[in-house]
Design an enzyme around this catalytic site. Structure first.
Site, PDB file in Angstrom:
ATOM      1  N   LYS A  11       0.767  -1.123   0.002  1.00 10.72           N
ATOM      2  CA  LYS A  11      -0.097  -0.086   0.021  1.00 10.72           C
ATOM      3  C   LYS A  11       0.845   1.173  -0.010  1.00 10.72           C
ATOM      4  O   LYS A  11       2.012   1.423   0.931  1.00 10.72           O
ATOM      5  CB  LYS A  11      -0.880  -0.048   0.996  1.00 10.72           C
ATOM      6  CG  LYS A  11      -1.733   1.319   1.433  1.00 10.72           C
ATOM      7  CD  LYS A  11      -1.692   1.977   2.823  1.00 10.72           C
ATOM      8  CE  LYS A  11      -0.169   2.094   3.155  1.00 10.72           C
ATOM      9  NZ  LYS A  11       0.038   2.889   4.432  1.00 10.72           N
ATOM     10  N   ASP A 130      -5.088   0.685   8.283  1.00  3.44           N
ATOM     11  CA  ASP A 130      -4.869   0.263   6.970  1.00  3.44           C
ATOM     12  C   ASP A 130      -5.398  -0.978   6.545  1.00  3.44           C
ATOM     13  O   ASP A 130      -5.459  -1.139   5.238  1.00  3.44           O
ATOM     14  CB  ASP A 130      -3.133   0.345   6.690  1.00  3.44           C
ATOM     15  CG  ASP A 130      -2.545   1.506   6.562  1.00  3.44           C
ATOM     16  OD1 ASP A 130      -3.401   2.656   6.481  1.00  3.44           O
ATOM     17  OD2 ASP A 130      -1.393   1.734   6.868  1.00  3.44           O
TER      18      ASP A 130
END
Length: 278
Positions: A11, A130
């Site tokens: 990410k 996240d």
């Protein structure tokens, strides 16, 4: 025997604005998140009990007890019996969501393996800020403490290089070192960004508010960014998340690959990966 595999892609926060701090101490963020075609791999297969092991080039030091988000994600399912293997390629605690991506890949893998529905959103968020965005796995705008995800206009594929200098940065320490916790939100991502240069131009008007305090705590981040910016073709270089991984975007894959080759030669102690963000 049925076996399922799920990619746990890195990410990347192309921009990350810290917009406030809640009464419970959590900071609110506004971030444009994309994913690299490079990461870890989670494999799950039926077993008599829940078993977990870690392999791969970055497996050393990765915990295999309940402190690992993979096992914490697995225990959100009812009576799960599976052998889960994490093939680790991403550096740990490096600002590119490695553990969160692993947890999200585990959720997807066990959903496919067991046929159970995904855990409730609040349980998924409880794994880490996240994890919800990693579960989505496509470019989005992430706001709040990670619970608000909204679509963005189509982005061009972004040839890029990821670099981690092999140093750790404490996320709580980075947030504690922020000079301001009340900063302007990210602007809306414009439509019609067709080339990497178009998006890089817009990104230059945005920020990663965690980059200055992270560099103050760990000066090697500044060294990485300087090295990336000196490479021919670099459109923008910035730190991802709370660091210490940095990225650079290039106009094409050939230039990105050449940049990665240069960095591996000049800094063999750095973790370097050429990839594409999408």
């Amino acid at each position: 025997m049925k076996t399922v595999e799920e990619a746990a892609r890195a990410k990347v926060n192309l921009a990350l604005h810290v917009t406030g701090r809640r009464a419970d101490g959590y900071h609110t963020l506004d971030s444009l998140v994309v994913f690299a075609d490079h990461g870890d791999l989670v494999t799950a297969r039926p077993a008599e009990a829940l078993n977990f092991n870690v392999t791969g080039p970055r497996s050393e030091g990765v915990p295999t007890d309940k402190s690992n988000l993979v096992l914490r994600a697995a225990t959100l399912f009812d009576n799960v019996a599976a052998e889960i293997t994490l093939d680790k390629h991403l550096p740990a605690a490096s600002g590119i969501g490695g553990g969160s991506a692993d947890a999200a890949a585990t959720l997807r893998a066990l959903q496919r393996l067991t046929g159970q529905t995904l855990p409730k959103p609040e349980a998924i968020l409880g794994l880490g800020a996240d994890v919800p965005v990693c579960l989505v796995g496509r470019p989005v705008r992430m706001e709040g403490i990670g619970e608000r995800l909204s679509p963005v206009p189509r982005l061009p594929p972004l040839p890029a290089v990821l670099v981690n200098p092999g140093v750790g940065v404490s996320t709580p320490a980075v947030f504690a070192a922020l000079e301001s916790r009340e900063n302007p939100a990210m602007e809306a991502v414009p439509s019609g960004l067709r080339r990497p240069g178009d998006l890089a131009g817009w990104l230059k008007t945005q920020r990663n508010d965690l980059e200055p305090p992270a560099m103050a705590l760990q000066p090697r981040i500044a060294t990485v960014l300087a090295a990336l910016r000196q490479i021919d073709g670099c459109l923008i270089a910035r730190m991802s998340g709370s660091g210490a991984t940095c990225f650079a975007i290039f106009p094409d894959a050939v230039t990105a690959s050449s940049a990665a080759t240069q960095l591996r030669a000049s800094h063999p102690d750095w973790w370097t990966a050429d990839c594409t963000f999408a």
